[in-house]
Scaffold this motif. Sequence first.
Motif, short mmCIF file in Angstrom:
data_model
loop_
_atom_site.label_atom_id
_atom_site.label_comp_id
_atom_site.label_asym_id
_atom_site.label_seq_id
_atom_site.Cartn_x
_atom_site.Cartn_y
_atom_site.Cartn_z
N ARG A 60 1.51 4.23 -2.68
CA ARG A 60 0.85 5.46 -2.50
C ARG A 60 1.64 6.55 -2.90
NH1 ARG A 60 2.03 9.36 0.05
NH2 ARG A 60 4.26 8.57 0.93
N GLU B 88 0.32 -1.19 -0.16
CA GLU B 88 0.16 0.16 0.05
C GLU B 88 1.24 1.37 0.08
OE1 GLU B 88 -2.75 -0.04 3.23
OE2 GLU B 88 -3.85 -1.79 2.17
N THR C 190 -3.69 1.23 -5.67
CA THR C 190 -3.08 -0.24 -4.20
C THR C 190 -3.68 -1.24 -5.13
OG1 THR C 190 -3.20 1.20 -2.34
CG2 THR C 190 -3.27 -1.42 -2.51
#
Length: 184
Positions: free
Chosen positions: A99, A95, A105
């Motif tokens: 990001r 994740e 994701t």
Amino acid sequence: MLDPNSDAAAPPLLSRRRVLAGGGRGLLALALVGTAAACGPGGPPTPDPLEAQLDAARRDAELAAAAATAAAPWMVPALNVIADERTRHAAALVEELARAAGKPTPTAATETTAVSSAPAAGPAPAPTVQDVATALRKSAGSAADLVPTLSGYRAGLMGSIAAACTASYTVGLTTPRTPPGRPR
């Protein structure tokens, strides 16, 4: 006849035409330098330091799960917890990497894992609890070493992973003197 010392006879050093031509050349040079600087050093981008942590988390999870298949019965729950915990670490790292890259994701369906192309020579012996502890010690050390180089959420994430790995190998994988359920 003109006097050579007279200001009227000498052409001006800076004429409007010279200033405009010089300014145009300066702007052109500045644009070229700016374009070259925007292209960067020309080398490939450096890999994100969290990539190595993601690989370690996945390896540790697989190692703990494999060790649970051959471990003593009282160690199996601890190894399963470690495998689950390291799987959650891998998910948090995925994740964060997504990001930072500005990408969505990936889901479990889109995420792929590398498959070994080496021919299987037969079943390898199951890893031991000591193998898992050694791997966790290495992962904790590398995550802790990375913390000072990061900031914000990433530093906190690495600190949390280092602490979890340390707790797992120092507390979760300690072997009792006598197995649970037996008199001491």
